[in-house]
Write a protein that holds these residues in place. Structure first.
Motif, mmCIF file in Angstrom:
data_model
loop_
_atom_site.group_PDB
_atom_site.id
_atom_site.type_symbol
_atom_site.label_atom_id
_atom_site.label_comp_id
_atom_site.label_asym_id
_atom_site.label_seq_id
_atom_site.Cartn_x
_atom_site.Cartn_y
_atom_site.Cartn_z
ATOM 1 N N ASP A 1 0.809 -1.213 0.000
ATOM 2 C CA ASP A 1 0.000 0.000 0.000
ATOM 3 C C ASP A 1 0.846 1.268 0.000
ATOM 4 O O ASP A 1 0.469 2.261 -0.596
ATOM 5 C CB ASP A 1 -0.920 0.020 1.231
ATOM 6 N N MET A 2 1.984 1.214 0.673
ATOM 7 C CA MET A 2 2.739 2.445 0.886
ATOM 8 C C MET A 2 3.968 2.587 0.009
ATOM 9 O O MET A 2 4.349 3.700 -0.329
ATOM 10 C CB MET A 2 3.189 2.519 2.360
ATOM 11 N N ASP A 3 4.593 1.471 -0.332
ATOM 12 C CA ASP A 3 5.874 1.574 -1.028
ATOM 13 C C ASP A 3 5.697 1.631 -2.543
ATOM 14 O O ASP A 3 4.663 1.241 -3.083
ATOM 15 C CB ASP A 3 6.743 0.371 -0.666
ATOM 16 N N LEU A 4 6.756 2.126 -3.179
ATOM 17 C CA LEU A 4 6.784 2.121 -4.639
ATOM 18 C C LEU A 4 6.712 0.689 -5.136
ATOM 19 O O LEU A 4 7.339 -0.192 -4.573
ATOM 20 C CB LEU A 4 8.104 2.736 -5.129
ATOM 21 N N TRP A 5 5.993 0.489 -6.202
ATOM 22 C CA TRP A 5 5.903 -0.852 -6.766
ATOM 23 C C TRP A 5 7.093 -1.109 -7.696
ATOM 24 O O TRP A 5 7.535 -0.200 -8.402
ATOM 25 C CB TRP A 5 4.605 -0.991 -7.561
ATOM 26 N N PRO A 6 7.573 -2.351 -7.685
ATOM 27 C CA PRO A 6 8.577 -2.677 -8.697
ATOM 28 C C PRO A 6 7.904 -2.740 -10.073
ATOM 29 O O PRO A 6 6.690 -2.929 -10.166
ATOM 30 C CB PRO A 6 9.082 -4.055 -8.263
ATOM 31 N N TRP A 7 8.701 -2.589 -11.122
ATOM 32 C CA TRP A 7 8.167 -2.613 -12.482
ATOM 33 C C TRP A 7 8.977 -3.663 -13.205
ATOM 34 O O TRP A 7 8.699 -4.839 -13.172
ATOM 35 C CB TRP A 7 8.331 -1.209 -13.054
ATOM 36 N N TRP A 8 10.058 -3.228 -13.821
ATOM 37 C CA TRP A 8 11.085 -4.125 -14.293
ATOM 38 C C TRP A 8 12.324 -3.283 -14.478
ATOM 39 O O TRP A 8 12.249 -2.064 -14.492
ATOM 40 C CB TRP A 8 10.700 -4.856 -15.575
ATOM 41 N N SER B 1 7.746 -8.138 -12.937
ATOM 42 C CA SER B 1 7.318 -8.210 -11.553
ATOM 43 C C SER B 1 5.812 -8.141 -11.501
ATOM 44 O O SER B 1 5.170 -7.636 -12.414
ATOM 45 C CB SER B 1 7.914 -7.059 -10.737
ATOM 46 N N ALA B 2 5.255 -8.674 -10.427
ATOM 47 C CA ALA B 2 3.809 -8.600 -10.248
ATOM 48 C C ALA B 2 3.503 -8.840 -8.789
ATOM 49 O O ALA B 2 4.312 -9.411 -8.055
ATOM 50 C CB ALA B 2 3.098 -9.642 -11.106
#
Lengths: 879, 560
Positions: A778-785, A802-803
């Motif tokens: 909810d709070m952190d940046l999401w990984p992408w690639w 990533s997912a």
């Protein structure tokens, strides 16, 4: 005159006139001088285009030992876009391969003056990319992360520091910036001339004022070039014609589709400031203001990428040299406003000129490189998206490697011409798309953005049905695919607002689709996948395929085989599923964007035998993927056939009836690792079968799902996808797919030697799954690639996809782990122990998250019925 | 009639947070109150409006008409000089406590501005427009309730040419309404050749279908009174019968025809009021028409011949595009008011020297009327005896009316007023791109040069805006930025309108000190309550006629 200078090496080196001519403005005399040197009758390579790209290709080819090279330029060397280009060499590029090209270019230009004696105006000024918003700063931090692990100096700095580096800047609206001290400025025309000088010194013949009218192609091979001064026979032709590349590609009888389109690009030149701007002042890139600013002869040069670009030459009006097009101040107004906001002190600065210089753009913002899928020996390097100087050196090098070695030393699939087909070649499409692409240069690019123009070109017959049910669409190779379905009454924010690096607003929607896949049944329209049929009168099909694919295709009829299509180095050219329809025919399913590449690869490798037929049947079938434990029930009710594992085992293919429709090709694969089936439906039955499935499925809780759910499922199952995770530099051994390689199938196949060697000696990178441990969804940046992976604090590789796994309730990243020698940096063999005995961290925009590495999926977590490939996976674990 | 002319040109401070007019505007000072009763008489001048006498401010909507001021006591005339003196009233009363802070959205502004817009395109034949007129745009923005301006446009069917006109009524809209319905018929009839007149007369005589004379181009809001049509027709028929009898055999001169038509119509209005009508409604109507007044500015375009006939202070202006693409304005009419020396001279010549001082006072005819020529206004035309007789024998409404009974001061040698127009003939040239006919509501807020530029830039479109080229000039980034910002503002205001007249009104009402449309200002001006609107602006009526340069060029070449 100039021509003679170029070809007469000894004279040129000594004569001072040469230097003067290259560094000063070229004379504009238009009288055609007599051509002192006639064209050779034949050459090994003919390069068309004397801009930065053409000269760079010539330079690198000649350096790599090719001697018999002719470079043709319709006007003067470096007189087109190259001459007007702003001359900024910057490595601040989000795509890894582009970053590498820019980095190489920078190193090349730096030593070019010393190498050739031609002044290139190289000046290491550094560059500062400004962020006006937190989101922009995140995107800069992501770039900084990948630059840092490549060893390119790069720093995220505060606005105050910006002011120290560049006193003219107004910093009050900035939240931060990225500083790249190594970025440089050059005189682009002179760089090009320096490359030409070096190339001609190495034997390249350069002919100006020579236009290529068309390229002759016989039997799918380049045979020669027709010019206005005669014909040259050649083995290779390189199209570096910049914005004329499209036209040149279409000039011959067999068109080569090169999807580039020009847009007007404006930049401003000013007189010197009262206190002239230092020539070492860093270049400013202010993407939120859509402008760049560099120092220029004591004044400044500033241009940008406006929101409303002006596409140009849609009808293909040709010109000898790009005349200085009309200045359009009204059009430049917003950029001028942004400039004055950024540097208010420049108000009193006097204008010298507004330069209008066309730049060519491509449909996906990446340049175009590689060999034509239809004409062997026809190479292309064009569509630089206004970064010709930054990419020129590196791109030229890769293309030269491609010609000389058969493939470049890096994975250039993101730039490969074969990612496009004829469908991206419509002028209307290009015109509309580049109008979106040009502003995108400076738009914020968040994970999973989609192009908005040139859409709804290829669609499934179910498009309207799905759209009416709330489908949200993305596009792949022109094909509309569903991302997810917005439930009725659930109002998602519109596009602009949902742009985020954090948890996206579709999180719960996809979550419920995934849940349905796990517990009931979902249907995903997967019609976009590339589908080929290969058949023969005799055993030719089997024999050829056995050579081209690593897995054993000599399986009983009705079996489906997952296999890689490997190159000589064992790397994945394609990753596909092949069903044996009969003794002599095969049905092949590959990723959507493989349509052109795979076709070309098969055409080039299949024997020239009229009894062996290869057919692209992509358009003939609609594919419905039924995922979930209840798929069996739905299908058996619709077909009155038992579909349980005993009757219809995993990886099996059978033609059967579904509802009223007969001849539906049902395969027990789902591309996700979940139980289920893919139905290949002749398109006229598509709507019927879909309706039947949905009606029948109701009592089993069926619902529509999209690709986001599919991706989450396949990534948590550690399934690699070609184009994302797999590329031509990855072997099955490196990604845990030895079970898909049958080294002992009794037949030689492409890449076998390398794989054998790897099996014995080990691999130098390993595809690994990472579970993020201390990451707050909810709070952190999401990984992408593309996020760097650290093992015990040392960089070991990058993620490829990533997912969020709704099952694990954790983020999963897939990526490659290398083992670099701590002292030499040399690549060492990666062992299972090496993977298992490390502490891992994933760097997301500068923030590191602990990750648990795994070499096999959580099979214990997934209690569904075991499937063949998983059994094999577990077998692999035991090794 | 008590007339409290509102200040008409008030610069609303652009950045004021509250509606400034509520504190700065002219309220009716308390000591005027007794006079307000007089407003009853205004009924004679208004056909359909009802006066809300309870409300103090409603005065302005009926009495503030600047064309006509009646001040029984001199001091009022001195006090209420609209343009210069509005500041006197600033302190009179504080309205600031009134909660009046509504603003209009751009869409609301547009719906107000576009309510009366009308466009006509001359139809093409075989894909070619052979007329010298491409078409016209017209629009009206009321300040009075109801609006006292009228407009008309029609194509002559029995002769060539097109007629367009704007009419600014005063003391009500009855006269302007009548003139807008009738004048073009009078002009068309004056232009008809003898044979056609005979044919028409025969048709009427024998009850056959009449040849249509005019094709009207009307906005749905432009109405014709049905009740009076018979009366009007009979007067017109009398006119053409006289023309038939007078048959001079000469070809009709447009100038003469225009003058004759104007004079004849005014004469008929006067006669109809004198004769009266047995129908009491019609009787009252003709009296209202005669006792109210109207200016008229009419254009007749036939090929390259453009005639402007003007009576009063509306104005015709030609927009000319210079070779460098810039726009200039050419006046095609003279205002008939106190600012026109010739006109003052004319009036003085027509009356004995003894009246010289009383003729024009406070820039008004007899200290009352702003236009020096007008239709109707029989109070300035009839003898005192005639006025008294008509009023006394007239209906009660008229008789009760203080205004009609009131005789202008120093009224010795009537008539003081004429409807005879001044006619200007202009041969159209290819550089003459458009003609603007507008009532003084436009001209008092905008200079004709600005009108020419705004319409010219609008009609030629944004793309024709001259591109800026720096060339060898010394231009700084700041200067260029300022210039571009200005051009952008211009462009954005052009895009909103499909009608040149609407565009012009937007500028007339919404322009700020930089000559660009300021939405806030526009919104304030348009959201003024009915009773206040008249103090800030007058009715505006505009017709923009666009010429066909190709056809005009062809005409010119033929003549050469």
């Amino acid at each position: 005159m100039f021509l003679r200078l170029l070809s007469d090496i000894q004279w040129r080196a000594a004569h001072p006139k040469w230097r003067r001519m290259t560094s000063s403005q070229r004379s504009t005399s238009t009288t055609a001088e007599p051509h002192p040197v006639s064209l050779p009758a034949q050459a090994q390579v003919v390069i068309c285009g004397g801009g930065i790209i053409g000269t760079s290709v010539a330079y690198h080819l000649s350096k790599m030992g090719f001697k018999d090279i002719v470079l043709l330029e319709q006007g003067r060397l470096a007189a087109g876009t190259t001459r007007f280009c702003a001359g900024i060499v910057s490595t601040a590029r989000p795509v890894s391969i582009e970053l590498k090209m820019a980095h190489y270019s920078n190193k090349l230009y730096q030593q070019l003056e010393q190498e050739t004696g031609v002044q290139t105006g190289y000046m290491k000024t550094g560059s500062i990319s400004l962020a006006q918003t937190q989101d922009r700063l995140i995107s800069l931090k992501r770039i900084a992360s990948s630059l840092n692990v490549m060893g390119i100096p790069c720093e995220i700095i505060s606005p105050k520091k910006v002011l120290q580096l560049h006193p003219l800047i107004n910093i009050h609206d900035l939240v931060g910036a990225m500083y790249l001290p190594e970025d440089a400025l050059v005189s682009s025309a002179n760089v090009s001339l320096a490359l030409a000088t070096a190339a001609s010194r190495n034997g390249v013949q350069i002919h100006e004022r020579t236009s290529v009218s068309h390229v002759t192609i016989q039997k799918g091979r380049v045979t020669g070039v027709e010019t206005d001064r005669g014909r040259i026979q050649c083995e290779y032709f390189v199209n570096c014609a910049g914005q004329w590349a499209y036209e040149l590609g279409h000039s011959g009888e067999e068109p080569v589709h090169i999807p580039v389109h020009a847009c007007e690009h404006f930049y401003l030149l000013t007189h010197p400031l009262q206190e002239p701007v230092s020539s070492s002042l860093p270049t400013i890139v202010d993407p939120d203001g859509r402008i760049y600013i560099r120092n220029w002869q004591g004044g400044i040069l500033s241009g940008g990428f406006e929101k409303n670009p002006k596409p140009l030459f849609t009808e293909g009006r040709n010109q000898l040299e790009i005349q200085n097009l009309q200045e359009d101040w009204d059009h430049f107004g917003p950029l001028l406003g942004a400039l004055l906001r950024r540097m208010p002190g420049l108000e009193a600065l006097q204008i010298m000129q507004l330069v209008n210089c066309p730049e060519s753009f491509t449909p996906d913002m990446r340049c175009i490189m590689g060999e034509s899928p239809t004409a062997r020996g026809y190479f292309v390097l064009a569509g630089m998206n206004s970064a010709g100087i930054s990419y020129g050196g590196g791109a030229g090098k890769y293309l030269a490697e491609w010609i000389v070695n058969g493939y470049p030393s890096e994975n250039v699939w993101p730039l490969d011409l074969k990612r496009f087909g004829t469908l991206q070649s419509s002028r209307t499409f290009l015109r509309h798309r580049v109008m979106e692409v040009m502003p995108l240069m400076y738009d914020l690019k968040v994970p999973r953005w989609d192009f908005q123009t040139g859409r709804q070109l290829r669609t499934s017959p179910l498009y309207d049905r799905l759209d009416a049910q709330g489908a949200r669409w993305m596009e792949k190779h022109g094909f509309e695919r569903v991302k997810y379905f917005v439930p009725p009454g659930n109002d998602l924010l519109d596009l602009d607002h949902s742009k985020t690096f954090y948890k996206p607003d579709w999180f719960d929607i996809v979550g419920s689709e995934v849940k349905c896949c796990k517990e009931a049944v979902c249907v995903i329209d997967m019609s976009s996948f590339t589908k080929f049929e290969i058949s023969s009168t005799g055993d030719q099909a089997l024999e050829s395929l056995q050579y081209l694919f690593a897995n054993d295709l000599d399986v009983p009829v009705g079996h489906v085989v997952h296999t890689g299509m490997l190159n000589e180095n064992g790397g994945y050219e394609n990753d596909c599923s092949i069903a044996r329809l009969s003794k002599r025919s095969f049905f092949m399913i590959s990723p959507t964007d493989q349509q052109v590449h795979c076709w070309a690869w098969l055409k080039n490798h299949l024997p020239d035998d009229s009894n062996l037929v290869l057919e692209d049947v992509t358009w003939k079938y609609t594919a419905l993927n039924l995922i979930g434990p209840r798929a069996v029930d739905v299908l058996s009710e619709l077909s009155y056939a038992p579909m349980t594992a005993e009757h219809f085992p995993s990886l099996f293919c059978k033609e059967m009836s579904v509802g009223y429709a007969n001849g539906i090709r049902v395969m027990s694969i789902t591309h996700t690792g979940e139980p289920g089936f893919v139905l290949y439906i002749p398109i006229e039955y598509a709507l019927h079968v879909y309706n039947e499935v949905m009606n029948m499925g109701q009592k089993y809780g069926i619902r529509n799902a999209g690709y986001y759910a599919l991706r989450s499922l396949r990534i948590e199952k550690f399934f690699a996808f070609w184009g994302q995770d797999l590329d031509a530099f990855t072997t099955p051994m490196e990604c845990g797919r030895e079970f898909q390689v049958k080294l002992d199938k009794g037949m030689e196949f492409l890449g076998q030697e390398v794989l054998l060697e790897q099996k014995q000696n080990g691999v130098y990178k390993r595809f690994t799954m990472f579970i993020l441990e201390d990451h707050d969804t909810d709070m952190d940046l999401w990984p992408w690639w593309g996020e760097p992976i650290f093992r015990n604090g040392r960089y070991v590789g990058k993620t490829t996809s990533s997912a969020y796994s709704y099952t694990l309730e954790r983020h999963v990243c897939l990526g490659f782990v290398h083992h670099f020698d701590e002292k030499t940096g040399e690549k060492l063999v990666v062992t299972t122990d090496f993977i298992n005995q490390g502490e891992y961290e994933i760097d997301i925009a500068g923030q590191r998250f602990q990750a648990k590495a795994k070499l096999y999926p959580f099979s214990s977590l997934f209690t569904q019925r075991r499937r063949k490939d998983e059994v094999e996976l577990s077998g692999y674990q035991r090794e | 009639m008590c007339v409290c002319p509102g200040p008409r040109r008030i610069a609303i401070p652009v950045r004021s947070s509250r509606l400034p007019l509520l504190s700065d505007a002219m309220p009716a000072p308390a000591h005027l109150f007794p006079l307000i009763r007089n407003c009853e008489i205004s009924r004679i001048g208004s056909t359909a409006c009802y006066c809300h006498h309870k409300h103090l401010c409603c005065l302005s909507s009926h009495f503030a008409h600047s064309h006509f001021r009646y001040a029984p006591q001199k001091k009022f005339a001195a006090l209420y000089r609209p343009k210069e003196h509005f500041n006197h009233f600033i302190h009179a009363r504080d309205y600031a406590s009134t909660p009046q802070r509504f603003y209009l959205t751009p869409a609301q502004v547009n719906s107000i501005l576009k309510a009366n817009e009308y466009s006509f395109k001359v139809p093409e034949f075989d894909g070619k427009n052979v007329s010298s007129v491409l078409g016209f745009d017209s629009n009206q923005l009321p300040a009075n309730a109801p609006i006292e301006d009228r407009r008309s446009a029609a194509t002559c069917l029995q002769t060539r040419g097109m007629l367009l006109g704007v009419f600014d009524g005063h003391a009500g809209c009855a006269c302007a309404q009548a003139v807008s319905e009738r004048l073009f018929y009078y002009i068309a009839v004056s232009l008809l050749p003898h044979e056609t007149l005979l044919e028409i007369e025969n048709a009427v005589e024998n009850g056959r279908a009449l040849l249509p004379i005019l094709q009207w181009h009307k906005h749905p809001n432009d109405y014709f009174s049905k009740e009076a049509s018979k009366l009007y027709f009979n007067s017109l028929r009398t006119y053409w019968q006289e023309l038939i009898d007078l048959n001079s055999g000469e070809t009709t001169d447009v100038r003469e025809a225009l003058i004759n038509a104007f004079k004849r119509l005014d004469n008929d209005i006067s006669l109809e009021a004198q004769v009266g009508d047995p129908n009491s409604f019609l009787n009252y109507l003709v009296l209202r028409v005669a006792f109210s007044g109207s200016t008229a500015c009419v254009a007749h375009v036939d090929g390259v011949d453009l005639h402007i006939a003007n009576t009063g202070d509306s104005r015709a202006m030609l927009g000319v595009q210079e070779e460098d693409g810039s726009w200039s304005a050419v006046n095609l009419s003279y205002d008939h008011n106190a600012q026109n020396e010739n006109e003052v001279e004319r009036v003085k010549m027509e009356h004995p020297k003894s009246e010289e001082k009383s003729l024009v006072k406070q820039d008004r005819l007899l200290g009352l009327l702003m236009p020096f020529r007008a239709f109707g206004d029989v109070k300035f035309k009839w003898s005192i005896e005639l006025q008294k007789r008509v009023v006394e024998s007239g209906p009660d409404q008229l008789n009760d009316n203080e205004y009609t009974k009131f005789i202008p001061p120093n009224y010795h040698t009537p008539p003081y007023l004429t409807a005879e127009p001044e006619v200007i003939h202009h041969k159209l040239r290819p550089q003459d791109k458009f003609l603007v006919l507008a009532t003084d509501g436009l001209w008092e807020t905008m200079h004709r040069q600005d009108v020419a530029r705004i319409v010219g830039e609008y009609l030629t479109g944004v793309h024709h805006q001259q591109p800026i080229a720096v060339g060898g000039y010394k231009v700084t980034l700041g200067q260029m930025h300022g210039l571009l910002t200005e051009r952008r503002a211009k462009i954005s205001s052009v895009f909103e309108d499909q009608n040149a007249a609407t565009h012009l009104i937007r500028h007339a009402v919404g322009n700020n000190e930089f000559g660009t449309v300021d939405h806030e200002r526009l919104s304030k001006m348009l959201s003024l309550p009915e009773e206040l609107a008249r103090m800030y602006r007058d009715d505006i009526t505009i017709i923009v006629v666009q010429f066909n340069s190709h056809v005009i060029g062809a005409y010119q070449n033929e003549e050469l």
